[in-house]
Scaffold this active site. Sequence first.
Site, PDB file in Angstrom:
ATOM      1  N   HIS A 106      -7.600   9.486  41.133  1.00  0.00           N
ATOM      2  CA  HIS A 106      -7.698  10.943  40.998  1.00  0.00           C
ATOM      3  C   HIS A 106      -6.299  11.567  41.096  1.00  0.00           C
ATOM      4  O   HIS A 106      -5.464  11.126  41.888  1.00  0.00           O
ATOM      5  CB  HIS A 106      -8.549  11.532  42.134  1.00  0.00           C
ATOM      6  CG  HIS A 106     -10.005  11.263  41.992  1.00  0.00           C
ATOM      7  ND1 HIS A 106     -10.913  12.234  41.648  1.00  0.00           N
ATOM      8  CD2 HIS A 106     -10.728  10.130  42.161  1.00  0.00           C
ATOM      9  CE1 HIS A 106     -12.133  11.717  41.619  1.00  0.00           C
ATOM     10  NE2 HIS A 106     -12.038  10.445  41.927  1.00  0.00           N
ATOM     11  N   ARG A 107      -6.101  12.605  40.306  1.00  0.00           N
ATOM     12  CA  ARG A 107      -4.909  13.435  40.499  1.00  0.00           C
ATOM     13  C   ARG A 107      -5.100  14.302  41.727  1.00  0.00           C
ATOM     14  O   ARG A 107      -6.203  14.767  42.005  1.00  0.00           O
ATOM     15  CB  ARG A 107      -4.668  14.311  39.267  1.00  0.00           C
ATOM     16  CG  ARG A 107      -4.236  13.526  38.040  1.00  0.00           C
ATOM     17  CD  ARG A 107      -3.901  14.446  36.894  1.00  0.00           C
ATOM     18  NE  ARG A 107      -2.798  15.354  37.222  1.00  0.00           N
ATOM     19  CZ  ARG A 107      -2.187  16.116  36.316  1.00  0.00           C
ATOM     20  NH1 ARG A 107      -2.582  16.071  35.059  1.00  0.00           N
ATOM     21  NH2 ARG A 107      -1.198  16.906  36.664  1.00  0.00           N
TER      22      ARG A 107
END
Length: 235
Positions: A106-107
């Site tokens: 995930h960013r």
Amino acid sequence: MSLDTIVERAASALGYPPVTHDLLDRYFDAAEFDIAPSARISIGCLLRRRVEIGPYARLSRGCILDGDVTIGRRTNLEPDCDLVGEVEIGRYCAIARESTFQQTNHRIDRPSLQIRLYEEVLDGELPSTDDGPISVGSDVWIGTRATILSGVTIGDGAVVGAGAVVTKDVEPYAIVGGVPAERIGWRFPPEIRSRLLELEWWEWSERRIRENRAFFERSLGGAEDVPLARSAPTD
């Protein structure tokens, strides 16, 4: 329930017999399977996107392969292993239960890190981030509940201890463990490691392996126990 979901669940429940490979390849652009007829896939596995499984490889129940995933000849995945993203595993590997290979992440630089919020509320997307593919050599043992993270290369013959979190490359024939994983030993001394890497027995045909049964059944105490690559019987 969408047609895609119905077909996917049906293939999973059946253990992905060959007829489902053609069906999924033909009707779903996101699916591309290259599965050897001798590979064994247990009921309850889930395959998505591009998956290649070599001869006599085995996937036990509950394994998820989601991405650009390649599994080599006679590699075994025990129950509930997850391989997500671009993951390549070599030949004759032993992957213990509940091991995770997580190539995408995930960013965390946006207001939210939940993908569903971006897809369902904002009608957009939250792109994943990664540090490169995961590559695992041949004759590798991954212990129970180990986690292999993005960008990691694990060399031939290595051992990853149970529960380890591997964040950096592992040298061939190294033994690693811990969180994050560190080298805690070697399977063999340098001269044996060197000879085994030159020999690359995992590239042999199965007939050649059987003809060299005495080699595989001995404990390796010294370099003299490993035939030189140039003198080993050929196929």
